[in-house]
Design a protein around this motif. Sequence first.
Motif, PDB file in Angstrom:
ATOM      1  N   UNK A   1      35.150  18.746 167.372  1.00  0.00           N
ATOM      2  CA  UNK A   1      34.011  18.037 166.811  1.00  0.00           C
ATOM      3  C   UNK A   1      34.408  17.409 165.485  1.00  0.00           C
ATOM      4  N   UNK A   2      34.064  16.152 165.310  1.00  0.00           N
ATOM      5  CA  UNK A   2      34.351  15.436 164.071  1.00  0.00           C
ATOM      6  C   UNK A   2      33.113  15.457 163.180  1.00  0.00           C
ATOM      7  N   UNK A   3      33.324  15.753 161.927  1.00  0.00           N
ATOM      8  CA  UNK A   3      32.241  15.698 160.942  1.00  0.00           C
ATOM      9  C   UNK A   3      32.570  14.625 159.918  1.00  0.00           C
ATOM     10  N   UNK A   4      31.573  13.821 159.587  1.00  0.00           N
ATOM     11  CA  UNK A   4      31.756  12.714 158.655  1.00  0.00           C
ATOM     12  C   UNK A   4      30.758  12.843 157.517  1.00  0.00           C
ATOM     13  N   UNK A   5      31.253  12.684 156.306  1.00  0.00           N
ATOM     14  CA  UNK A   5      30.391  12.764 155.133  1.00  0.00           C
ATOM     15  C   UNK A   5      30.641  11.535 154.267  1.00  0.00           C
ATOM     16  N   UNK A   6      29.602  10.697 154.144  1.00  0.00           N
ATOM     17  CA  UNK A   6      29.698   9.504 153.314  1.00  0.00           C
ATOM     18  C   UNK A   6      29.292   9.820 151.878  1.00  0.00           C
ATOM     19  N   UNK A   7      29.853   9.064 150.963  1.00  0.00           N
ATOM     20  CA  UNK A   7      29.478   9.176 149.558  1.00  0.00           C
ATOM     21  C   UNK A   7      29.761   7.848 148.871  1.00  0.00           C
ATOM     22  N   UNK A   8      29.247   7.725 147.646  1.00  0.00           N
ATOM     23  CA  UNK A   8      29.538   6.534 146.851  1.00  0.00           C
ATOM     24  C   UNK A   8      28.415   5.526 146.775  1.00  0.00           C
ATOM     25  N   UNK A   9      27.345   5.751 147.518  1.00  0.00           N
ATOM     26  CA  UNK A   9      26.225   4.835 147.438  1.00  0.00           C
ATOM     27  C   UNK A   9      25.512   4.954 146.100  1.00  0.00           C
ATOM     28  N   UNK A  17      29.813  -3.829 141.867  1.00  0.00           N
ATOM     29  CA  UNK A  17      30.684  -3.259 142.896  1.00  0.00           C
ATOM     30  C   UNK A  17      30.359  -1.793 143.138  1.00  0.00           C
ATOM     31  N   UNK A  18      30.651  -1.363 144.335  1.00  0.00           N
ATOM     32  CA  UNK A  18      30.592   0.043 144.707  1.00  0.00           C
ATOM     33  C   UNK A  18      31.730   0.314 145.676  1.00  0.00           C
ATOM     34  N   UNK A  19      32.178   1.555 145.706  1.00  0.00           N
ATOM     35  CA  UNK A  19      33.145   1.960 146.718  1.00  0.00           C
ATOM     36  C   UNK A  19      32.586   3.134 147.494  1.00  0.00           C
ATOM     37  N   UNK A  20      32.399   2.941 148.765  1.00  0.00           N
ATOM     38  CA  UNK A  20      31.937   4.011 149.639  1.00  0.00           C
ATOM     39  C   UNK A  20      33.135   4.761 150.207  1.00  0.00           C
ATOM     40  N   UNK A  21      32.945   6.046 150.386  1.00  0.00           N
ATOM     41  CA  UNK A  21      33.971   6.887 150.996  1.00  0.00           C
ATOM     42  C   UNK A  21      33.365   7.623 152.177  1.00  0.00           C
ATOM     43  N   UNK A  22      34.197   7.882 153.158  1.00  0.00           N
ATOM     44  CA  UNK A  22      33.783   8.675 154.314  1.00  0.00           C
ATOM     45  C   UNK A  22      34.887   9.676 154.595  1.00  0.00           C
ATOM     46  N   UNK A  23      34.586  10.928 154.367  1.00  0.00           N
ATOM     47  CA  UNK A  23      35.554  11.998 154.575  1.00  0.00           C
ATOM     48  C   UNK A  23      35.332  12.613 155.948  1.00  0.00           C
ATOM     49  N   UNK A  24      36.411  12.691 156.709  1.00  0.00           N
ATOM     50  CA  UNK A  24      36.330  13.209 158.069  1.00  0.00           C
ATOM     51  C   UNK A  24      37.002  14.564 158.172  1.00  0.00           C
ATOM     52  N   UNK A  25      36.487  15.391 159.055  1.00  0.00           N
ATOM     53  CA  UNK A  25      37.095  16.691 159.316  1.00  0.00           C
ATOM     54  C   UNK A  25      36.869  17.055 160.775  1.00  0.00           C
ATOM     55  N   UNK A  26      37.728  17.950 161.293  1.00  0.00           N
ATOM     56  CA  UNK A  26      37.508  18.470 162.628  1.00  0.00           C
ATOM     57  C   UNK A  26      38.494  18.000 163.683  1.00  0.00           C
ATOM     58  N   UNK A  27      39.148  16.882 163.445  1.00  0.00           N
ATOM     59  CA  UNK A  27      40.113  16.363 164.419  1.00  0.00           C
ATOM     60  C   UNK A  27      41.252  15.695 163.645  1.00  0.00           C
ATOM     61  N   UNK A  28      42.373  15.406 164.346  1.00  0.00           N
ATOM     62  CA  UNK A  28      43.427  14.622 163.683  1.00  0.00           C
ATOM     63  C   UNK A  28      42.912  13.235 163.330  1.00  0.00           C
ATOM     64  N   UNK A  29      42.605  13.045 162.111  1.00  0.00           N
ATOM     65  CA  UNK A  29      41.960  11.827 161.666  1.00  0.00           C
ATOM     66  C   UNK A  29      42.781  10.588 161.968  1.00  0.00           C
ATOM     67  N   UNK A  30      44.084  10.687 161.880  1.00  0.00           N
ATOM     68  CA  UNK A  30      44.946   9.517 162.021  1.00  0.00           C
ATOM     69  C   UNK A  30      44.880   8.887 163.408  1.00  0.00           C
ATOM     70  N   UNK A  31      44.327   9.575 164.382  1.00  0.00           N
ATOM     71  CA  UNK A  31      44.247   9.049 165.746  1.00  0.00           C
ATOM     72  C   UNK A  31      42.989   8.236 165.996  1.00  0.00           C
ATOM     73  N   UNK A  32      42.110   8.162 165.013  1.00  0.00           N
ATOM     74  CA  UNK A  32      40.803   7.573 165.232  1.00  0.00           C
ATOM     75  C   UNK A  32      40.628   6.263 164.478  1.00  0.00           C
ATOM     76  N   UNK A  33      39.981   5.320 165.158  1.00  0.00           N
ATOM     77  CA  UNK A  33      39.515   4.121 164.477  1.00  0.00           C
ATOM     78  C   UNK A  33      38.252   4.465 163.700  1.00  0.00           C
ATOM     79  N   UNK A  75      46.172  10.699 154.882  1.00  0.00           N
ATOM     80  CA  UNK A  75      46.546  11.975 154.253  1.00  0.00           C
ATOM     81  C   UNK A  75      45.327  12.682 153.668  1.00  0.00           C
ATOM     82  N   UNK A  76      44.317  11.897 153.287  1.00  0.00           N
ATOM     83  CA  UNK A  76      43.084  12.463 152.723  1.00  0.00           C
ATOM     84  C   UNK A  76      41.948  12.462 153.734  1.00  0.00           C
ATOM     85  N   UNK A  77      42.240  12.036 154.972  1.00  0.00           N
ATOM     86  CA  UNK A  77      41.198  11.980 156.010  1.00  0.00           C
ATOM     87  C   UNK A  77      39.985  11.178 155.553  1.00  0.00           C
TER      88      UNK A  77
END
Length: 123
Positions: A1-9, A17-33, A75-77
């Motif tokens: 299961x992949x979990x996604x947490x957005x921040x930066x709004x 300007x703003x920079x949004x971030x989305x941190x992923x966990x739960x799977x090998x992130x590098x395999x996902x679009x 590297x930071x998912x």
Amino acid sequence: QVQLVESGGGLVQAGGSLRLSCAASGRPFSRYAMGWFRRAPGKEREFVAAISSGGWNTYLADSVKGRFTISRDNAKNTVYLQMNSLKPEDTAVYYCAVDQQTGTVLRGEADYWGQGTQVTVFS
């Protein structure tokens, strides 16, 4: 299961300007679009940007080209959306989306979605 947490709004003046971030966990992130979508009040969800698993290919909606940039750090998912020259019409809840296929992300049919982060641009 992949979990996604957005921040930066947040709240920003037009032209800012703003920079949004989305941190992923739960799977090998590098395999996902990864992608970003947004939903403004009273409007349908719309595609904003996407990036392929390796980061070689990026896609941007016409409405944000020249102002927004999508990037990722496997590297930071984490995937980022750098938003410059913001306009009031960029006001929306921004959602992160993840899927194994870039095309699925582009069509808005990703398997995994974050909870969203609010971006409000005032003039």
